[in-house]
Design a protein around this motif. Structure first.
Motif, PDB file in Angstrom:
ATOM      1  N   ASP A  74      -5.706   2.781  -8.409  1.00  0.00           N
ATOM      2  CA  ASP A  74      -4.348   2.385  -8.026  1.00  0.00           C
ATOM      3  C   ASP A  74      -3.812   3.292  -6.927  1.00  0.00           C
ATOM      4  O   ASP A  74      -3.210   2.830  -5.955  1.00  0.00           O
ATOM      5  CB  ASP A  74      -3.422   2.446  -9.238  1.00  0.00           C
ATOM      6  CG  ASP A  74      -3.765   1.393 -10.269  1.00  0.00           C
ATOM      7  OD1 ASP A  74      -4.511   0.458  -9.918  1.00  0.00           O
ATOM      8  OD2 ASP A  74      -3.308   1.509 -11.419  1.00  0.00           O
ATOM      9  N   LEU A  75      -3.999   4.590  -7.100  1.00  0.00           N
ATOM     10  CA  LEU A  75      -3.458   5.538  -6.123  1.00  0.00           C
ATOM     11  C   LEU A  75      -4.135   5.357  -4.769  1.00  0.00           C
ATOM     12  O   LEU A  75      -3.484   5.390  -3.729  1.00  0.00           O
ATOM     13  CB  LEU A  75      -3.639   6.972  -6.634  1.00  0.00           C
ATOM     14  CG  LEU A  75      -2.661   7.363  -7.746  1.00  0.00           C
ATOM     15  CD1 LEU A  75      -3.131   8.614  -8.464  1.00  0.00           C
ATOM     16  CD2 LEU A  75      -1.270   7.593  -7.154  1.00  0.00           C
ATOM     17  N   GLU A  77      -5.471   2.648  -3.627  1.00  0.00           N
ATOM     18  CA  GLU A  77      -4.977   1.389  -3.054  1.00  0.00           C
ATOM     19  C   GLU A  77      -3.639   1.580  -2.364  1.00  0.00           C
ATOM     20  O   GLU A  77      -3.432   1.128  -1.226  1.00  0.00           O
ATOM     21  CB  GLU A  77      -4.839   0.326  -4.151  1.00  0.00           C
ATOM     22  CG  GLU A  77      -6.070  -0.546  -4.310  1.00  0.00           C
ATOM     23  CD  GLU A  77      -5.941  -1.501  -5.483  1.00  0.00           C
ATOM     24  OE1 GLU A  77      -6.968  -2.103  -5.849  1.00  0.00           O
ATOM     25  OE2 GLU A  77      -4.837  -1.637  -6.041  1.00  0.00           O
ATOM     26  N   VAL A  78      -2.739   2.249  -3.061  1.00  0.00           N
ATOM     27  CA  VAL A  78      -1.417   2.480  -2.472  1.00  0.00           C
ATOM     28  C   VAL A  78      -1.540   3.352  -1.235  1.00  0.00           C
ATOM     29  O   VAL A  78      -0.897   3.112  -0.212  1.00  0.00           O
ATOM     30  CB  VAL A  78      -0.480   3.119  -3.505  1.00  0.00           C
ATOM     31  CG1 VAL A  78       0.808   3.582  -2.845  1.00  0.00           C
ATOM     32  CG2 VAL A  78      -0.178   2.140  -4.623  1.00  0.00           C
ATOM     33  N   GLY A  81      -2.469   1.354   1.656  1.00  0.00           N
ATOM     34  CA  GLY A  81      -1.319   0.616   2.174  1.00  0.00           C
ATOM     35  C   GLY A  81      -0.403   1.505   2.996  1.00  0.00           C
ATOM     36  O   GLY A  81       0.048   1.125   4.081  1.00  0.00           O
ATOM     37  N   LEU A  82      -0.159   2.711   2.485  1.00  0.00           N
ATOM     38  CA  LEU A  82       0.758   3.610   3.185  1.00  0.00           C
ATOM     39  C   LEU A  82       0.157   4.072   4.511  1.00  0.00           C
ATOM     40  O   LEU A  82       0.841   4.126   5.537  1.00  0.00           O
ATOM     41  CB  LEU A  82       1.085   4.816   2.303  1.00  0.00           C
ATOM     42  CG  LEU A  82       1.862   4.522   1.018  1.00  0.00           C
ATOM     43  CD1 LEU A  82       2.081   5.801   0.212  1.00  0.00           C
ATOM     44  CD2 LEU A  82       3.205   3.865   1.328  1.00  0.00           C
ATOM     45  N   LEU A  85       0.235   1.249   7.058  1.00  0.00           N
ATOM     46  CA  LEU A  85       1.575   1.119   7.624  1.00  0.00           C
ATOM     47  C   LEU A  85       1.854   2.248   8.608  1.00  0.00           C
ATOM     48  O   LEU A  85       2.363   2.028   9.712  1.00  0.00           O
ATOM     49  CB  LEU A  85       2.604   1.134   6.489  1.00  0.00           C
ATOM     50  CG  LEU A  85       4.073   1.126   6.911  1.00  0.00           C
ATOM     51  CD1 LEU A  85       4.387  -0.144   7.685  1.00  0.00           C
ATOM     52  CD2 LEU A  85       4.985   1.257   5.698  1.00  0.00           C
ATOM     53  N   GLU A  88       0.189   1.682  11.934  1.00  0.00           N
ATOM     54  CA  GLU A  88       0.874   0.712  12.798  1.00  0.00           C
ATOM     55  C   GLU A  88       2.121   1.302  13.428  1.00  0.00           C
ATOM     56  O   GLU A  88       2.347   1.183  14.638  1.00  0.00           O
ATOM     57  CB  GLU A  88       1.259  -0.523  11.977  1.00  0.00           C
ATOM     58  CG  GLU A  88       0.072  -1.408  11.686  1.00  0.00           C
ATOM     59  CD  GLU A  88       0.505  -2.771  11.185  1.00  0.00           C
ATOM     60  OE1 GLU A  88       1.598  -3.214  11.562  1.00  0.00           O
ATOM     61  OE2 GLU A  88      -0.254  -3.361  10.401  1.00  0.00           O
ATOM     62  N   LEU A 141       8.497   7.054   4.283  1.00  0.00           N
ATOM     63  CA  LEU A 141       7.054   6.848   4.211  1.00  0.00           C
ATOM     64  C   LEU A 141       6.337   8.179   4.033  1.00  0.00           C
ATOM     65  O   LEU A 141       5.450   8.309   3.179  1.00  0.00           O
ATOM     66  CB  LEU A 141       6.570   6.147   5.486  1.00  0.00           C
ATOM     67  CG  LEU A 141       5.075   5.995   5.662  1.00  0.00           C
ATOM     68  CD1 LEU A 141       4.459   5.211   4.523  1.00  0.00           C
ATOM     69  CD2 LEU A 141       4.768   5.319   7.001  1.00  0.00           C
ATOM     70  N   LEU A 144       6.647   9.448   0.409  1.00  0.00           N
ATOM     71  CA  LEU A 144       5.789   8.740  -0.542  1.00  0.00           C
ATOM     72  C   LEU A 144       4.335   9.135  -0.319  1.00  0.00           C
ATOM     73  O   LEU A 144       3.584   9.346  -1.273  1.00  0.00           O
ATOM     74  CB  LEU A 144       5.948   7.223  -0.385  1.00  0.00           C
ATOM     75  CG  LEU A 144       7.289   6.635  -0.777  1.00  0.00           C
ATOM     76  CD1 LEU A 144       7.213   5.115  -0.735  1.00  0.00           C
ATOM     77  CD2 LEU A 144       7.697   7.096  -2.161  1.00  0.00           C
ATOM     78  N   ARG A 193      -7.786   1.573   6.687  1.00  0.00           N
ATOM     79  CA  ARG A 193      -8.015   0.972   5.373  1.00  0.00           C
ATOM     80  C   ARG A 193      -9.482   1.012   4.995  1.00  0.00           C
ATOM     81  O   ARG A 193      -9.829   1.352   3.855  1.00  0.00           O
ATOM     82  CB  ARG A 193      -7.494  -0.460   5.359  1.00  0.00           C
ATOM     83  CG  ARG A 193      -5.974  -0.489   5.397  1.00  0.00           C
ATOM     84  CD  ARG A 193      -5.474  -1.872   5.660  1.00  0.00           C
ATOM     85  NE  ARG A 193      -5.911  -2.776   4.620  1.00  0.00           N
ATOM     86  CZ  ARG A 193      -5.094  -3.575   3.955  1.00  0.00           C
ATOM     87  NH1 ARG A 193      -3.813  -3.565   4.232  1.00  0.00           N
ATOM     88  NH2 ARG A 193      -5.544  -4.362   3.045  1.00  0.00           N
TER      89      ARG A 193
END
Lengths: 221, 221
Positions: A74-75, A77-78, A81-82, A85, A88, A141, A144, A193
């Motif tokens: 889970d970590l 994966e997040v 995502g972070l 982002l 970008e 961001l 997190l 990713r």
DNA sequence: TTTTGCATTTTTGAATGCAAAATTCGCCAT
DNA sequence: ATGGCGAATTTTGCATTCAAAAATGCAAAA
């Protein structure tokens, strides 16, 4: 000592593995060590519990949180995502000077790779990822990211790598730098990713979840 | 009362705007109201400060955090990233039953749109977004999402919409449901980001930052 | 020898008390 | 009237204290 400092110091103790995952957190001892009373210590522990670093058991004290394979997945994966982002946003906002700094860090990291110095390589690696997040110019961001990466840091930056995996990681970092220099947000996002997905597979395959008797610190050397 | 309950109750008070952004948090008063002493209250405030809902000023107490335009932008950006990730993961993991439930929620929401009932529309809207995040099957992601969306909830679900924007939002939601049903992760991710980008523009253009004297609650009615 | 029940000790969670800092109020000078 | 200075008051932050819960140790019984 300020509240935030107490939180930071305990966080450091946990991240260093000085109190290993799953171990009870000895309030009295920590109080003496930090020279504070139980009230501010317990305030800090509750904050760290909200962060996920500490587990509170009602009427049974607190323990250093232990990550299962699922938590790890889970970590990561997040984190993917972070970072995607961040990549970008960074491409939209990064300055030439920042790119140059990252290019320099990249070159230094490649040197450590050539020298076979994994510790230094990881240090440089982390600096690059953090620089990209910083360049995204989004404090929320960044916050997190810091909190999520802290929890998987030991797994991420301690896992021993095979020569093949290491070579691949370096190649990916070439592509990361390249995308940054071209300010290709979509491309950077995509590479980051993949890069993190590979790292996650490495970590999970290596069985690096913080399960009973799996002392990561022993493997750092 | 359990520690987590204290945190939740204060969080609710803040999110309801009962203590408006920027206002001082009266410790003594809250203690009486919750029937607890200052120690557990202060523990909860420190946790909420770490979440970003409360601002601690050394030796000057705590205030309900106030969001600037920049904060709003940052939070929406992160929210976009989190929902995009959730969308992709959801397409990999969502069950047919979950899709059906979301389709039903979508239909109900469209009904509220036809009725011109913005409140109910927003309620259904939120349920759909949350269901997608839940379907992603990643508790860490869900936790971050909850915490980030809590901070922008009032702006997100209180802004009045023009008929054009509302129609566009509904169209986007059609596309969202469609992508979900096709389990098109990339497509869903893309639509969700556009959807949130539009919402963010709406909110920022409406000047909905929590600046001095901008009482969002007044506009709910 | 192992297990069960009970008393003791330890630890947790929360209220209270106390010193330091900040805010407020009142007084005086302008 | 108004602005600035100092004392009184309030509020904060932390140490201490206290009650309740859990862990521990020990003795007796199976």
């Amino acid at each position: 000592m300020l509240h935030e400092d107490v939180v930071s110091r305990i966080r450091a103790i946990l991240l260093d593995g000085e109190i290993p995952p799953g171990a009870r957190i000895p309030e009295r001892e920590l109080c003496e060590r930090l020279g504070i009373s139980r009230t501010p210590l317990r305030e800090a522990l509750k904050v760290l519990a909200a962060e996920g670093l500490v587990q509170l058991l009602p009427h049974r004290g607190s323990r250093a949180a232990k990550l299962t394979d699922n938590d790890m997945r889970d970590l990561f994966e997040v984190c993917q995502g972070l970072e995607a982002l961040a990549g970008e946003l960074a491409c939209e906002r990064i300055t030439d000077a920042e790119i140059d700094a990252i290019a320099a860090a990249h070159a230094a990291m490649v040197e450590h790779y050539r020298d076979g110095d994994l510790i230094q390589y990881y240090r440089g690696n982390r600096a690059i990822h953090e620089a990209i997040v910083t360049a995204a110019g989004n404090p929320v961001l960044a916050g997190l990211y810091t909190s999520v990466t802290a929890r998987i840091r030991r797994a991420r930056y301690v896992t021993p790598m095979t020569p093949q995996r290491w070579a691949l990681a370096v190649k990916e970092h070439e592509a990361i730098l390249n995308a940054l220099q071209r300010r290709d947000g979509a491309g950077l996002s995509h590479i980051l990713r993949a890069h993190l997905r590979h790292k996650r597979e490495e970590v999970l395959q290596a069985g690096f979840a913080e399960t009973e008797g799996n002392d990561l610190t022993l493997r750092i050397a």
